[in-house]
Design an enzyme around this catalytic site. Structure first.
Site, PDB file in Angstrom:
ATOM      1  CG  ASP A 205      -3.938  -5.333  -5.438  1.00 57.89           C
ATOM      2  OD1 ASP A 205      -3.449  -6.102  -6.010  1.00 57.89           O
ATOM      3  OD2 ASP A 205      -3.183  -4.206  -5.015  1.00 57.89           O
ATOM      4  CG  ASP A 207      -1.271  -4.219  -8.321  1.00 66.05           C
ATOM      5  OD1 ASP A 207      -1.314  -3.509  -7.281  1.00 66.05           O
ATOM      6  OD2 ASP A 207      -1.303  -5.314  -8.256  1.00 66.05           O
ATOM      7  CG  ASP A 295      -2.920  -1.059  -5.216  1.00 61.10           C
ATOM      8  OD1 ASP A 295      -3.916  -0.311  -4.452  1.00 61.10           O
ATOM      9  OD2 ASP A 295      -2.239  -1.583  -4.756  1.00 61.10           O
TER      10      ASP A 295
END
Ligand code: CTP
Ligand code: MN
Ligand code: MN
Ligand code: MN
Length: 371
Positions: A205, A207, A295
């Protein structure tokens, strides 16, 4: 087999926060094996042995040389009988029987498959496994299973979000978030964190920390960003959690507990030529986009340094920062604050360097935190 032990280097600390660990791993064959065992214990919810193998892997990752004989591991911390037997076996035969056995185990394979879905943890995976489910089609065909919203998105975007995110893709997402933050508040602050801040080439992902110097304004920042992404038509999934931050609370010693900052777990639609369509060719689609997990965490400015340190990772580095604070300094550290139990006071910090200094640690650069 004989082999020369490397010239004794400075003692290797048992704490990852006293070691410098870049993304270059000279002992990948060994650490991959340890991580299979750690993962297997984790899937069986056995925290103790899982951590022991993660610690052992982390120590070997920090070495500037490859372990070529068991003798070379003498004096290294966190290596028990089990890990030493594995090292010996792998050095001799090139692989470990125990690891091979786990990798071919049906239960391990199934739990690993299930937990690879966004929103599915070891407990849910275990529940499904015990009901005799073995594949995604088993799960999707089971009428009594109610997938939550997160899991539904996990299955919907499975192909895309299980594919690694590249640095270039992370940069493109950074531009999107940066644009959103500054459209909402010109003095907004955006920082890349997580694995990409540690210099990793790929991630699962991307962040980011977003905040603003204006006290309290960070509270509305995430909802505004989410609205904007929605208007742009690139928001595929959003799980927003409001802040439950309480400044009077002592830092939590439990690492796995979530922090209390406002945060959101997103799936975004990333457009453009960066997408590697080669891997999708069997689907026969020529779509010019992919889904990516992002995120965002939004701490108040005065906690920025703690949030940045906490979200940069690695997980093992974070665990050991807290363990070091507690056991060596009689302090409590988490993503929000550092509390000195002797002086009975919170220690303020505006930079990560301040926090390392409070802890009596040499500063470790983000790219040296790949523990
Ligand atoms: N983190 C956290 N609280 C959460 C989620 C993550 O404190 N609720 C921290 C983790 O401790 C980790 C960092 O945020 O240090 C990044 O987490 P994650 O994205 O899961 O891992 P990365 O190190 O970025 O690795 P990857 O490339 O796989 O994303
Ligand atoms: Mn990450
Ligand atoms: Mn993760
Ligand atoms: Mn993350």
């Amino acid at each position: 087999a004989r082999c020369s032990t490397p010239t004794p280097v400075a003692r290797v600390s048992q704490y990852a926060c006293q070691r410098r660990t870049t993304t270059e791993n000279n002992n990948k064959i060994l650490t991959d094996a340890f991580e299979v065992l750690a993962e297997s214990y984790e899937l069986n919810q056995l925290e103790g042995p899982c951590l022991a193998f993660r610690r052992a892997a982390s120590v070997l990752k920090s070495l500037p040389w490859a372990v070529q004989c068991l003798g070379a591991t003498q004096g290294l911390p966190c290596l028990g009988e089990h890990t030493k037997a594995l090292i010996e076996e792998i050095l001799q035969y090139g692989h470990s029987f125990e690891v091979e056995k786990i990798l071919s185990d049906e239960r391990y394979q199934t739990l690993k498959l299930f937990t690879s879905v966004f929103g599915v943890g070891p407990k849910t995976a275990e529940k499904w496994y015990r009901r005799g489910l073995r594949s995604f089609s088993d799960i999707l065909a089971e009428p009594s299973i109610q997938l939550n919203r997160m899991q539904q998105s996990g299955f919907l975007h499975y192909g895309d979000i299980s594919r690694a995110v590249s640095k270039a893709e992370a940069r493109a997402l950074g531009n999107i978030i940066d644009e959103a933050v500054h459209a909402i508040t010109p003095d907004g602050i955006l920082a890349l964190t997580g694995g990409f801040r540690r210099g990793k080439e790929f991630g699962h992902d991307v962040d980011f920390i977003v905040t603003t110097p204006e006290q309290g304004k960070e509270e509305t920042l995430l909802p505004n960003i989410i609205d904007r992404l929605k208007e742009q038509g690139i928001l595929l999934y959003s799980d927003y959690q409001t802040s439950t931050f309480d400044i009077s609370k002592l830092p939590s010693h439990k690492f796995e507990a979530m922090d209390h900052f406002a945060k959101c777990f997103l799936i975004l639609r990333l457009e453009g030529s960066l997408v590697d369509r080669g891997l999708n060719s069997t689907e026969g689609d020529s779509r010019g986009w992919r889904a990516v997990r992002v995120d965002l965490v939004s701490p108040p400015m005065e906690r920025y340094a703690y949030a940045l340190l906490g979200w940069t990772g690695s997980r093992q580095f974070e665990r050991d920062l807290r363990r070091f604070a507690r056991l060596e300094q009689h302090m409590l550290l988490d993503n929000h604050a550092l509390y000195d139990k002797t002086k009975k006071e919170f220690l303020a910090a505006t930079t990560e360097r301040d926090i390392f200094a409070h802890l009596g640690l040499e500063y470790i650069e983000p790219w040296q935190r790949n523990a």
